[in-house]
Design an enzyme around this catalytic site. Structure first.
Site, mmCIF file in Angstrom:
data_model
loop_
_atom_site.group_PDB
_atom_site.id
_atom_site.type_symbol
_atom_site.label_atom_id
_atom_site.label_comp_id
_atom_site.label_asym_id
_atom_site.label_seq_id
_atom_site.Cartn_x
_atom_site.Cartn_y
_atom_site.Cartn_z
ATOM 1 N N GLU A 1 -3.945 -9.561 3.947
ATOM 2 C CA GLU A 1 -4.691 -9.179 5.153
ATOM 3 C C GLU A 1 -5.842 -10.122 5.506
ATOM 4 O O GLU A 1 -6.041 -10.431 6.696
ATOM 5 C CB GLU A 1 -5.212 -7.746 5.021
ATOM 6 N N GLU B 1 0.821 -1.208 0.000
ATOM 7 C CA GLU B 1 0.000 0.000 0.000
ATOM 8 C C GLU B 1 0.858 1.261 0.000
ATOM 9 O O GLU B 1 0.505 2.251 -0.640
ATOM 10 C CB GLU B 1 -0.949 -0.021 1.194
#
Length: 268
Positions: free
Chosen positions: A136, A116
């Site tokens: 995640e 990210e």
């Protein structure tokens, strides 16, 4: 300029601000200290008139970043303290208005919050050994920036394949789907390539480059006619700079432009 944490190294050289995520023993995992220091360093890149662009990389040669420090997260959960968990994701800086170009120099794991961070950069260059992923959901966590923006950068099917399975992809596959822009052999070649790309960017008028980034990011999800209206005032500001005169003049005189990065004192 002094960054307030040793987990971030910052060096300014030849118009480039080099930011290094510096927790190599933890694969440069993003804890509170590192995330705060990253924002400090990016503010310096943004605000320093001598800096034309920024380069983000990770120390140690094993990872760009392995993402959020889950040991810290588990400790905070155990203490009932979720105040420091940023809903935008660890390492988020998209709200800072950094319109100077940012290059992610990736060597090793670039996963979860680390991916990210790289997605918030404009250009991603990686070594052959690097791997990318958003794992995640394997830990019952939702990504932040990547959840919303990975599918805007690569085909939807590729984005969902990565996110729903949590699987990692290698550099070759990341290049094929447009996630990264160049693949190089090793760390030495990585920084040679980064410096070459930085040199190409520095040949361009800095204010024009920043305007392009601002227009692209603000207008990419708008219909073209609305994006053009949004771009109008920004483009007009560029025409009122000394550089808008210098560029064509340098071309006609067959020399490199000398950028001033300032408005003309007198308008004609």
């Amino acid at each position: 300029m002094v960054i307030s944490t040793p987990t971030i190294l910052y060096e300014k050289r030849d118009g480039v601000g080099y930011i290094t995520l510096n927790r190599p023993d933890s694969l440069n995992a993003l804890n509170r200290e590192l995330s705060g220091g990253l924002r400090e360093a990016l503010a310096e890149v943004r605000d320093d008139p001598e800096v034309i662009l920024g380069v983000l990389t990770g120390a140690g040669g094993r990872a760009f970043s392995a993402g959020m420090d889950l040991k810290e997260r588990a400790s905070l959960d155990a203490e009932g303290d979720r105040r420091t968990v940023d809903p935008r994701g660890a390492g988020s800086f998209v709200d800072m208005g950094v319109y100077k170009p940012l290059i992610a120099a990736i060597d090793g794991f670039c996963v979860a919050g680390g991916l990210e961070v790289s997605l918030q950069c404009d250009i991603r260059i990686a070594t052959e050994k690097s791997e990318f992923g958003l794992p995640e959901p394997r830990w019952s966590i939702l990504a932040g920036y990547g959840l919303h923006n990975l599918n805007r950068m690569i085909p939807l099917g590729e984005s969902l394949y990565m996110q729903l399975s949590g699987r990692r992809i290698n550099s070759e596959r990341a290049y094929q789907i447009g996630l990264i822009q160049e693949v190089v052999a090793d760390r030495d070649a990585l920084f040679e390539t980064v410096d070459r790309v930085a040199g190409e960017i520095k040949m361009c008028a800095p204010l024009a480059v920043q305007a392009i980034k601002q227009i692209v990011y603000h207008g990419r999800n708008l219909p073209v006619e609305y994006a053009q209206k949004l771009a109008g005032p920004i483009s007009e500001r560029i025409t009122l700079t000394e550089d808008s005169i210098e560029g064509p003049k340098a071309f006609s005189e067959k020399r490199r432009p000398q950028w001033k990065m300032r408005e003309r004192l007198c308008q004609t």
